[in-house]
Design a protein around this motif. Structure first.
Motif, PDB file in Angstrom:
ATOM      1  N   PHE A 224       0.846  -1.191   0.000  1.00  0.00           N
ATOM      2  CA  PHE A 224       0.000   0.000   0.000  1.00  0.00           C
ATOM      3  C   PHE A 224       0.884   1.243   0.000  1.00  0.00           C
ATOM      4  CE2 PHE A 224      -2.312  -3.402   2.070  1.00  0.00           C
ATOM      5  CZ  PHE A 224      -3.578  -3.325   1.518  1.00  0.00           C
ATOM      6  N   SER A 225       0.313   2.356  -0.380  1.00  0.00           N
ATOM      7  CA  SER A 225       1.059   3.617  -0.385  1.00  0.00           C
ATOM      8  C   SER A 225       0.106   4.759  -0.077  1.00  0.00           C
ATOM      9  CB  SER A 225       1.719   3.830  -1.750  1.00  0.00           C
ATOM     10  OG  SER A 225       2.301   5.122  -1.821  1.00  0.00           O
ATOM     11  N   THR A 226       0.602   5.740   0.638  1.00  0.00           N
ATOM     12  CA  THR A 226      -0.190   6.938   0.934  1.00  0.00           C
ATOM     13  C   THR A 226       0.241   8.123   0.077  1.00  0.00           C
ATOM     14  OG1 THR A 226       1.323   7.505   2.737  1.00  0.00           O
ATOM     15  CG2 THR A 226      -0.631   6.208   3.313  1.00  0.00           C
ATOM     16  N   ALA A 227       1.040   7.835  -0.951  1.00  0.00           N
ATOM     17  CA  ALA A 227       1.470   8.904  -1.855  1.00  0.00           C
ATOM     18  C   ALA A 227       0.288   9.423  -2.668  1.00  0.00           C
ATOM     19  CB  ALA A 227       2.566   8.381  -2.785  1.00  0.00           C
ATOM     20  N   ASP A 228       0.342  10.680  -3.056  1.00  0.00           N
ATOM     21  CA  ASP A 228      -0.721  11.274  -3.860  1.00  0.00           C
ATOM     22  C   ASP A 228      -0.792  10.595  -5.225  1.00  0.00           C
ATOM     23  OD1 ASP A 228      -1.274  13.023  -1.820  1.00  0.00           O
ATOM     24  OD2 ASP A 228      -0.144  14.694  -2.680  1.00  0.00           O
TER      25      ASP A 228
END
Length: 336
Positions: A224-228
């Motif tokens: 998972f990633s929280t990058a825009d």
């Protein structure tokens, strides 16, 4: 003049109401929101999400939301779940989890349009399988549609073009097509005891459970990633793409698809759903800047044209009272 304008406005509103009431408007809306799934998914994949993580988030969120209307739809008849458990499990395992996972793996390596075109070869695979199993040649219309789609596949792959097609991505796309074909066989059996909304919700729950189990056992990589994420000219938080994938491309797509199927009938609704390919290419162009090359676009037209011929043959068979191997008794389309 005001009276004329009011009369014209009333006629336009009546026409719009008739278009929606006929189910065609709802069916086109369903195709449009189904088609955007690849764009939202790829936006997440490009920031570091794994295909398994994107599919798991989609199935889990949609299953929780659809459970709200699905439970009242049962009206306390919980035995319907027990009586149809095998259909629900197979639908969730193959038509939901495997089909979506394979499609998203294809999207990770191919353009959204090419990946979806490969998946939409499912009706052609069914024709070829039935031909091999029964050793009976299909009707002329179906045979022509099959040849047209196979020719389109060659153009979509563009084997001699400057842009090389990822072979692994093609295999993932074909695997999604196989799952879609199996799904059609699963739901071909007449079943009036299970509401479509319950089947959709149950299948999503099964699919989500399978994905989480595969992740817990280490069989499925989860990243998972929280990058825009970037969607067209906009840079948005990661949860915008997840919300779009869950709410627009799954929940609204399923609900509107069921409404369209009930208004138009499953055969005509599935026929109209072919526009999903066109919407997917349009969304990918607008949101990702992806557009297949001219040869691939021509191949896509041939694939869709071939599937249209197969669908027309299905409608002709239905009108004459002949059995149809592509009968969708449950009025539920798998999510690509």
């Amino acid at each position: 003049m005001p009276a004329v304008n009011n009369s014209t406005s009333a006629r336009l509103q009546q026409a719009r109401g008739g278009f929606l009431a006929s189910g065609l408007g709802i069916a086109l809306f369903s195709s449009a929101v189904f088609g955007i799934s690849g764009s939202f998914g790829k936006a997440l994949l490009e920031t570091g999400w794994s295909p398994g993580a994107a599919v798991t988030a989609r199935l889990t969120g949609a299953a929780l939301i659809l459970a709200v209307p699905a439970i009242p739809a049962l009206r306390g008849r919980w035995h319907q779940l027990r009586d149809n458990w095998l259909t629900i499990v197979l639908f969730g395992l193959i038509g939901v989890a495997a089909c979506q996972l394979f499609y998203f793996n294809a999207v990770a390596r191919l353009s959204v349009g090419v990946a979806l075109l490969l998946e939409y070869l499912a009706p052609v695979l069914i024709v070829l399988w039935l031909w091999a199993a029964s050793r009976r040649r299909p009707s002329a219309l179906t045979f022509a549609g099959t040849l047209l789609s196979l020719g389109g596949l060659v153009l979509v792959l563009d084997l001699t073009g400057a842009i090389r097609i990822d072979l692994v991505g093609v295999l993932w796309g074909m695997a999604a097509a196989v799952c879609l074909a199996i799904y059609f066989f699963i739901t071909a059996k007449e079943n009036d005891t299970l509401p479509p909304l319950v089947l959709a919700s149950g299948g999503l729950m099964v699919g989500a459970a399978v994905m989480w189990l595969a992740a817990a056992t280490g069989l499925l990589p989860m990243a998972f990633s929280t990058a825009d994420t970037r969607l067209g000219p906009w840079v948005t938080p990661w949860w915008v793409s997840v919300a779009g994938l869950v709410v627009l491309a799954t929940v609204l797509a399923y609900v509107s698809g069921i409404m369209a199927a009930r208004a138009l009938g499953s055969k005509v609704a599935s026929f109209v759903s072919l526009t999903e390919v066109l919407f997917a290419v349009l969304w990918a162009w607008l949101l990702l800047g992806e557009l297949p090359g001219p040869i691939q676009l021509l191949g896509g037209v041939l694939i869709v044209g071939g599937v249209v011929l197969v669908r027309l043959d299905e409608l002709r068979r239905a009108a004459s009272g002949q059995a149809s191997p592509l009968e969708h008794a449950n009025d539920v389309e798998p999510v690509p």
